[in-house]
Design a protein around this motif. Structure first.
Motif, PDB file in Angstrom:
ATOM      1  N   MET A   2      44.212  46.089  46.988  1.00  0.00           N
ATOM      2  CA  MET A   2      43.798  47.060  47.750  1.00  0.00           C
ATOM      3  C   MET A   2      45.007  47.936  47.943  1.00  0.00           C
ATOM      4  O   MET A   2      46.054  47.420  48.524  1.00  0.00           O
ATOM      5  CB  MET A   2      43.179  46.864  49.045  1.00  0.00           C
ATOM      6  N   TYR A  14      43.129  53.167  46.663  1.00  0.00           N
ATOM      7  CA  TYR A  14      42.784  52.698  45.488  1.00  0.00           C
ATOM      8  C   TYR A  14      42.358  51.205  45.514  1.00  0.00           C
ATOM      9  O   TYR A  14      43.080  50.269  45.829  1.00  0.00           O
ATOM     10  CB  TYR A  14      43.912  52.903  44.498  1.00  0.00           C
ATOM     11  N   ASP A  15      41.061  50.968  45.053  1.00  0.00           N
ATOM     12  CA  ASP A  15      40.436  49.759  45.229  1.00  0.00           C
ATOM     13  C   ASP A  15      40.418  49.113  46.754  1.00  0.00           C
ATOM     14  O   ASP A  15      41.161  49.584  47.533  1.00  0.00           O
ATOM     15  CB  ASP A  15      41.243  48.711  44.393  1.00  0.00           C
ATOM     16  N   VAL A  47      37.664  53.297  43.029  1.00  0.00           N
ATOM     17  CA  VAL A  47      37.373  52.005  42.552  1.00  0.00           C
ATOM     18  C   VAL A  47      37.845  51.905  41.092  1.00  0.00           C
ATOM     19  O   VAL A  47      37.032  52.666  40.437  1.00  0.00           O
ATOM     20  CB  VAL A  47      36.033  51.429  43.037  1.00  0.00           C
ATOM     21  N   SER A  48      38.558  51.112  40.743  1.00  0.00           N
ATOM     22  CA  SER A  48      38.961  50.876  39.297  1.00  0.00           C
ATOM     23  C   SER A  48      37.784  50.507  38.609  1.00  0.00           C
ATOM     24  O   SER A  48      37.598  50.731  37.340  1.00  0.00           O
ATOM     25  CB  SER A  48      40.139  50.081  39.051  1.00  0.00           C
ATOM     26  N   HIS A  49      37.141  49.476  38.954  1.00  0.00           N
ATOM     27  CA  HIS A  49      36.102  48.873  38.290  1.00  0.00           C
ATOM     28  C   HIS A  49      35.157  47.747  39.479  1.00  0.00           C
ATOM     29  O   HIS A  49      35.802  47.687  40.467  1.00  0.00           O
ATOM     30  CB  HIS A  49      36.605  48.097  37.144  1.00  0.00           C
ATOM     31  N   GLN A  50      34.251  47.411  38.759  1.00  0.00           N
ATOM     32  CA  GLN A  50      33.286  46.694  39.786  1.00  0.00           C
ATOM     33  C   GLN A  50      33.256  45.357  40.278  1.00  0.00           C
ATOM     34  O   GLN A  50      32.699  44.570  40.664  1.00  0.00           O
ATOM     35  CB  GLN A  50      31.465  47.050  39.353  1.00  0.00           C
ATOM     36  N   ASP A  53      36.955  41.283  43.096  1.00  0.00           N
ATOM     37  CA  ASP A  53      38.369  41.473  43.579  1.00  0.00           C
ATOM     38  C   ASP A  53      38.833  42.852  43.678  1.00  0.00           C
ATOM     39  O   ASP A  53      39.951  43.188  44.427  1.00  0.00           O
ATOM     40  CB  ASP A  53      39.297  40.693  42.824  1.00  0.00           C
ATOM     41  N   HIS A  54      38.287  43.710  43.314  1.00  0.00           N
ATOM     42  CA  HIS A  54      38.496  45.434  43.466  1.00  0.00           C
ATOM     43  C   HIS A  54      37.641  46.225  44.075  1.00  0.00           C
ATOM     44  O   HIS A  54      38.095  47.121  44.803  1.00  0.00           O
ATOM     45  CB  HIS A  54      38.808  45.981  41.913  1.00  0.00           C
ATOM     46  N   ALA A  55      36.229  45.766  44.002  1.00  0.00           N
ATOM     47  CA  ALA A  55      35.384  46.527  44.577  1.00  0.00           C
ATOM     48  C   ALA A  55      34.622  45.831  45.890  1.00  0.00           C
ATOM     49  O   ALA A  55      33.693  46.212  46.639  1.00  0.00           O
ATOM     50  CB  ALA A  55      34.203  46.925  43.783  1.00  0.00           C
ATOM     51  N   VAL A  58      34.160  47.565  49.155  1.00  0.00           N
ATOM     52  CA  VAL A  58      33.263  49.092  49.017  1.00  0.00           C
ATOM     53  C   VAL A  58      32.278  49.362  50.348  1.00  0.00           C
ATOM     54  O   VAL A  58      32.282  50.241  51.025  1.00  0.00           O
ATOM     55  CB  VAL A  58      33.063  49.410  47.958  1.00  0.00           C
TER      56      VAL A  58
END
Length: 79
Positions: A2, A14-15, A47-50, A53-55, A58
């Protein structure tokens, strides 16, 4: 992951890091208090991808009223 980048009271996110058990994330405990404490306006969120650990955070970010910050890079929605 994040990341928050700020300049002149504007924030770029970003994320959103992971969600644990679909209930807990660092968004309400870290990101939102930081935004409030520094009186930032969130202009853009990506969001870089679903992957979780990244999204994962959200949903918490959108529930806090920031759903429109995704519009520029995710015009069809994040989820």
């Amino acid at each position: 992951l994040m990341v928050l980048i700020k300049k002149d009271k504007h924030a770029f996110i970003y994320d959103f890091g992971p969600s644990y058990f679909n209930r807990f994330s660092r968004v309400p405990s870290v990101l939102l208090p930081y935004i409030d404490a520094h009186n930032l306006t969130v202009s853009t969120a990506i969001v870089s991808h679903q992957d979780n650990d990244h999204a994962g955070g959200v949903a918490h970010f959108k529930a806090a009223g920031y759903a429109r910050s995704f519009d520029y890079f995710h015009p069809n929605g994040v989820y």
